[in-house]
Write an enzyme that holds these catalytic residues in place. Structure first.
Site, PDB file in Angstrom:
ATOM      1  N   LYS A 127       0.832  -1.212   0.000  1.00 42.75           N
ATOM      2  CA  LYS A 127       0.000   0.000   0.000  1.00 42.75           C
ATOM      3  C   LYS A 127       0.871   1.270   0.000  1.00 42.75           C
ATOM      4  O   LYS A 127       0.572   2.243  -0.689  1.00 42.75           O
ATOM      5  CB  LYS A 127      -0.917  -0.052   1.222  1.00 42.75           C
ATOM      6  CG  LYS A 127      -1.608   1.225   1.589  1.00 42.75           C
ATOM      7  CD  LYS A 127      -2.691   1.635   0.608  1.00 42.75           C
ATOM      8  CE  LYS A 127      -3.335   2.938   1.066  1.00 42.75           C
ATOM      9  NZ  LYS A 127      -4.155   3.538   0.035  1.00 42.75           N
ATOM     10  N   LYS A 145       1.085  11.294   5.888  1.00 41.19           N
ATOM     11  CA  LYS A 145       1.379  10.141   6.758  1.00 41.19           C
ATOM     12  C   LYS A 145       1.848   8.942   5.925  1.00 41.19           C
ATOM     13  O   LYS A 145       2.844   8.285   6.251  1.00 41.19           O
ATOM     14  CB  LYS A 145       0.120   9.772   7.545  1.00 41.19           C
ATOM     15  CG  LYS A 145       0.203   8.438   8.271  1.00 41.19           C
ATOM     16  CD  LYS A 145      -1.139   7.708   8.363  1.00 41.19           C
ATOM     17  CE  LYS A 145      -1.875   7.538   7.092  1.00 41.19           C
ATOM     18  NZ  LYS A 145      -3.061   6.740   7.048  1.00 41.19           N
TER      19      LYS A 145
HETATM   20  P1  NAD Z   1     -11.346   9.847   7.878  1.00 40.18           P
HETATM   21  O1  NAD Z   1     -10.625  10.771   8.772  1.00 40.18           O
HETATM   22  O2  NAD Z   1     -12.377  10.368   6.939  1.00 40.18           O
HETATM   23  O3  NAD Z   1     -12.046   8.670   8.744  1.00 40.18           O
HETATM   24  C1  NAD Z   1     -11.509   8.148   9.930  1.00 40.18           C
HETATM   25  C2  NAD Z   1     -12.657   7.939  10.907  1.00 40.18           C
HETATM   26  O4  NAD Z   1     -12.129   7.383  12.114  1.00 40.18           O
HETATM   27  C3  NAD Z   1     -13.367   9.258  11.296  1.00 40.18           C
HETATM   28  O5  NAD Z   1     -14.764   9.138  11.104  1.00 40.18           O
HETATM   29  C4  NAD Z   1     -13.014   9.442  12.782  1.00 40.18           C
HETATM   30  O6  NAD Z   1     -14.042  10.074  13.519  1.00 40.18           O
HETATM   31  C5  NAD Z   1     -12.809   7.989  13.209  1.00 40.18           C
HETATM   32  N1  NAD Z   1     -12.009   7.862  14.420  1.00 40.18           N
HETATM   33  C6  NAD Z   1     -10.853   8.515  14.739  1.00 40.18           C
HETATM   34  N2  NAD Z   1     -10.404   8.102  15.933  1.00 40.18           N
HETATM   35  C7  NAD Z   1     -11.287   7.175  16.390  1.00 40.18           C
HETATM   36  C8  NAD Z   1     -11.366   6.372  17.555  1.00 40.18           C
HETATM   37  N3  NAD Z   1     -10.431   6.448  18.508  1.00 40.18           N
HETATM   38  N4  NAD Z   1     -12.417   5.528  17.690  1.00 40.18           N
HETATM   39  C9  NAD Z   1     -13.377   5.445  16.740  1.00 40.18           C
HETATM   40  N5  NAD Z   1     -13.349   6.170  15.603  1.00 40.18           N
HETATM   41  C10 NAD Z   1     -12.319   7.014  15.424  1.00 40.18           C
HETATM   42  O7  NAD Z   1     -10.220   9.041   7.075  1.00 40.18           O
HETATM   43  P2  NAD Z   1     -10.401   8.187   5.733  1.00 40.18           P
HETATM   44  O8  NAD Z   1     -10.033   9.037   4.579  1.00 40.18           O
HETATM   45  O9  NAD Z   1     -11.707   7.463   5.769  1.00 40.18           O
HETATM   46  O10 NAD Z   1      -9.191   7.154   5.919  1.00 40.18           O
HETATM   47  C11 NAD Z   1      -9.262   6.040   6.782  1.00 40.18           C
HETATM   48  C12 NAD Z   1      -8.044   5.175   6.528  1.00 40.18           C
HETATM   49  O11 NAD Z   1      -8.063   4.714   5.173  1.00 40.18           O
HETATM   50  C13 NAD Z   1      -6.714   5.926   6.702  1.00 40.18           C
HETATM   51  O12 NAD Z   1      -5.772   5.054   7.260  1.00 40.18           O
HETATM   52  C14 NAD Z   1      -6.366   6.345   5.285  1.00 40.18           C
HETATM   53  O13 NAD Z   1      -4.975   6.540   5.133  1.00 40.18           O
HETATM   54  C15 NAD Z   1      -6.884   5.166   4.501  1.00 40.18           C
HETATM   55  N6  NAD Z   1      -7.272   5.439   3.109  1.00 40.18           N
HETATM   56  C16 NAD Z   1      -7.941   6.580   2.756  1.00 40.18           C
HETATM   57  C17 NAD Z   1      -8.308   6.771   1.420  1.00 40.18           C
HETATM   58  C18 NAD Z   1      -9.083   7.998   0.960  1.00 40.18           C
HETATM   59  O14 NAD Z   1      -9.122   8.247  -0.258  1.00 40.18           O
HETATM   60  N7  NAD Z   1      -9.721   8.754   1.838  1.00 40.18           N
HETATM   61  C19 NAD Z   1      -8.001   5.802   0.454  1.00 40.18           C
HETATM   62  C20 NAD Z   1      -7.355   4.645   0.854  1.00 40.18           C
HETATM   63  C21 NAD Z   1      -6.986   4.468   2.175  1.00 40.18           C
END
Ligand code: NAD
Length: 299
Positions: A172, A241
């Site tokens: 990834k 990150k």
């Molecule tokens: P985001 O910030 O939109 O979602 C993360 C969620 O986790 C939020 O709703 C937040 O409230 C919740 N959260 C944070 N701390 C918490 C806790 N202690 N307990 C419960 N919930 C908690 O982020 P995202 O864009 O959805 O990304 C999530 C993961 O997927 C990351 O690791 C990111 O790198 C990865 N990712 C993101 C994308 C993208 O395009 N957005 C694509 C591939 C991978």
């Protein structure tokens, strides 16, 4: 055989649509998120809300995570009301991007409690999460992979990266290094062309028919930069990150990251200039401001 019950923790940009697909497929889903507003959206679609990770794990056999980073994953696993204390969960499938070292740590925390950790980061953005067309990279024991293929198929195309937790993370990080590089370098190329008098839409058409084509020119720029919406749905700070973790892994393996280091600085700068909520596509806005030009389609 009794039905497998699923849980989902982290219902943000990616987790929300992925959890939604499990509900659409007819699964019972137990969920939690530290943001009540995002949880409510899933509850309105039939999910069962919980106030802690432990409580989700007391109700579900397999729990998915889609959390910002390794620190948050660790706290959700081993915090006071963490998943490691739950009575029912036997498997945690981590869809977050946290890097190989954090994945190995998560594996060890859960192994002590007899819970299997599945390293399963995804790629393909919010659109891929909504449509079920993500690339899902999986590292876990082969038997567990077999058992999970059907449910993971709701998210997209599966790729097996071996038994060792962390190997899917390495895959990834390599992918996201390329994705971030495409965003950064496309920002520069487009700003140059437009400032020199070219039409932004024509440029994108030419590049996509030519050898400069990449994931930024094919998706992110037409959708979020030429339109001026800047809403790819991936935070620049999360992209930073990922590239930072990639550079750490490269350092550990003795691999040069000359270009990667510049891309990391572009992402740091984007968050510093445009704030913690800056979008991935805001890299283009930083370059635009610097160059004194706007890369937009003519209306
Ligand atoms: P985001 O910030 O939109 O979602 C993360 C969620 O986790 C939020 O709703 C937040 O409230 C919740 N959260 C944070 N701390 C918490 C806790 N202690 N307990 C419960 N919930 C908690 O982020 P995202 O864009 O959805 O990304 C999530 C993961 O997927 C990351 O690791 C990111 O790198 C990865 N990712 C993101 C994308 C993208 O395009 N957005 C694509 C591939 C991978």
């Amino acid at each position: 055989m009794s039905e497998t019950i699923y849980g989902f923790i982290g219902l943000g940009n990616m987790g929300g649509p992925m959890a939604g697909r499990l509900l659409d497929a007819g699964h019972v889903l137990h969920v939690t998120d530290s943001d009540p507003a995002v949880m409510q959206r899933l509850v309105a679609r039939g999910a069962v809300a919980h106030d802690s990770a432990q409580s989700v794990g007391d109700s579900a056999d397999v729990v998915f995570l889609s959390l910002p980073d390794g620190k948050v994953v660790q706290s959700v696993l081993s915090g006071e009301h963490g998943l490691a204390r739950s009575s029912r969960a036997k498997c945690v499938v981590d869809l977050s991007t946290i890097g190989p070292a954090a994945a190995q740590r998560a594996f060890e925390i859960l192994a002590e409690q007899g819970i299997e950790y599945v390293d399963a980061p995804v790629s393909g953005g919010v659109t891929g999460a909504e449509r079920g067309t993500l690339a899902v990279m999986v590292a876990c024991l082969p038997a567990r992979y077999e058992a999970l293929t059907q449910v993971l198929g709701n998210f997209g195309k599966l790729f097996y990266l071996g038994a060792q937790a962390g190997q899917a993370q390495v895959m990834k990080l390599a992918n996201n290094l390329l994705s971030a590089t495409a965003v950064a370098i496309t920002s520069e190329a487009m700003a140059l062309g437009v400032k020199a008098g070219l039409d932004a839409s024509v440029m994108i058409d030419v590049i996509n028919a030519g050898s400069g084509r990449n994931s930024a020119t094919m998706e992110k720029f037409p959708r979020a930069v030429l339109t001026g919406t800047f809403d790819v749905g991936f935070a620049a700070r999360l992209a930073h990150k990922d590239v930072r973790l990639c550079l750490e892994e490269a350092e550990r393996n003795g691999v040069p990251m000359v270009v990667g280091s510049s891309v990391r600085e572009m992402l740091v700068m984007t968050t510093a200039i445009r704030g913690q909520n800056a979008d991935y596509s805001d890299v283009a806005r930083v370059v635009e401001d610097w160059a004194g030009v706007k890369v937009r389609a003519k209306s």
